[in-house]
Design a protein around this motif. Structure first.
Motif, PDB file in Angstrom:
ATOM      1  N   LYS A 240       0.824  -1.216   0.000  1.00 46.38           N
ATOM      2  CA  LYS A 240       0.000   0.000   0.000  1.00 46.38           C
ATOM      3  C   LYS A 240       0.857   1.265   0.000  1.00 46.38           C
ATOM      4  O   LYS A 240       0.483   2.276  -0.583  1.00 46.38           O
ATOM      5  N   GLU A 241       2.013   1.209   0.632  1.00 49.34           N
ATOM      6  CA  GLU A 241       2.904   2.369   0.709  1.00 49.34           C
ATOM      7  C   GLU A 241       3.463   2.753  -0.669  1.00 49.34           C
ATOM      8  O   GLU A 241       3.930   3.865  -0.866  1.00 49.34           O
ATOM      9  N   GLU A 242       3.446   1.824  -1.617  1.00 51.15           N
ATOM     10  CA  GLU A 242       3.962   2.083  -2.960  1.00 51.15           C
ATOM     11  C   GLU A 242       2.921   2.737  -3.874  1.00 51.15           C
ATOM     12  O   GLU A 242       3.251   3.189  -4.968  1.00 51.15           O
ATOM     13  N   LEU A 243       1.671   2.796  -3.436  1.00 50.77           N
ATOM     14  CA  LEU A 243       0.618   3.380  -4.267  1.00 50.77           C
ATOM     15  C   LEU A 243       0.875   4.868  -4.481  1.00 50.77           C
ATOM     16  O   LEU A 243       1.287   5.577  -3.568  1.00 50.77           O
ATOM     17  N   GLN A 244       0.641   5.327  -5.698  1.00 45.18           N
ATOM     18  CA  GLN A 244       0.805   6.738  -6.041  1.00 45.18           C
ATOM     19  C   GLN A 244      -0.531   7.281  -6.534  1.00 45.18           C
ATOM     20  O   GLN A 244      -1.382   6.536  -7.014  1.00 45.18           O
ATOM     21  N   ASP A 245      -0.702   8.589  -6.407  1.00 45.80           N
ATOM     22  CA  ASP A 245      -1.913   9.212  -6.924  1.00 45.80           C
ATOM     23  C   ASP A 245      -1.946   9.052  -8.441  1.00 45.80           C
ATOM     24  O   ASP A 245      -0.911   9.087  -9.111  1.00 45.80           O
ATOM     25  N   LEU A 246      -3.153   8.890  -8.977  1.00 41.01           N
ATOM     26  CA  LEU A 246      -3.302   8.818 -10.424  1.00 41.01           C
ATOM     27  C   LEU A 246      -3.041  10.204 -11.010  1.00 41.01           C
ATOM     28  O   LEU A 246      -3.388  11.220 -10.396  1.00 41.01           O
ATOM     29  N   PRO A 247      -2.433  10.281 -12.182  1.00 44.43           N
ATOM     30  CA  PRO A 247      -2.156  11.592 -12.776  1.00 44.43           C
ATOM     31  C   PRO A 247      -3.444  12.287 -13.206  1.00 44.43           C
ATOM     32  O   PRO A 247      -4.432  11.640 -13.551  1.00 44.43           O
TER      33      PRO A 247
END
Length: 114
Positions: free
Chosen positions: A23-30
């Motif tokens: 979960k910590e690797e998730l990034q916001d969608l552009p």
């Protein structure tokens, strides 16, 4: 996005996987707003949607995250040409319609008794 294969214990890409395994690797969608020209504008020559999330002219086009600039320039040029062609076609159709209406009105006026 989470790696669906990792969730199933079947991801074979390991550290080179482009998807998150934690979960910590998730990034916001552009934000992809204004990264493409408005299809309504292209097809009809106008867009009346105040909430439209597409670009309506070349200056509104934004870079697409991760897309090389030369490709974006080519894309902008291609879509700008399509937009210009669609706008010209819409203007020509409108002018032809106006001409036909004027001609019909003139014919009706000429047929009226004096």
């Amino acid at each position: 996005k989470m790696c669906k294969f990792h969730i199933l214990g079947a991801c074979t890409k390991g550290a080179s996987c482009k998807f998150a395994h934690q979960k910590e690797e998730l990034q916001d969608l552009p934000d992809l707003a204004c990264t493409k020209l408005c299809k309504m504008l292209i097809s009809t020559g106008s867009c009346d949607d105040p909430d439209c999330r597409y670009a309506h002219n070349r200056s509104e086009l934004k870079e697409i995250p991760g897309l090389p600039s030369p490709l974006l320039d080519q894309l902008r040029e291609t879509e700008a040409v399509r937009l210009a062609d669609a706008a010209k076609a819409a203007a020509k159709a409108a002018a032809e319609s106006n001409d036909a209406q004027r001609q019909k009105s003139n014919e009706q006026l000429q047929q009226q008794p004096r």
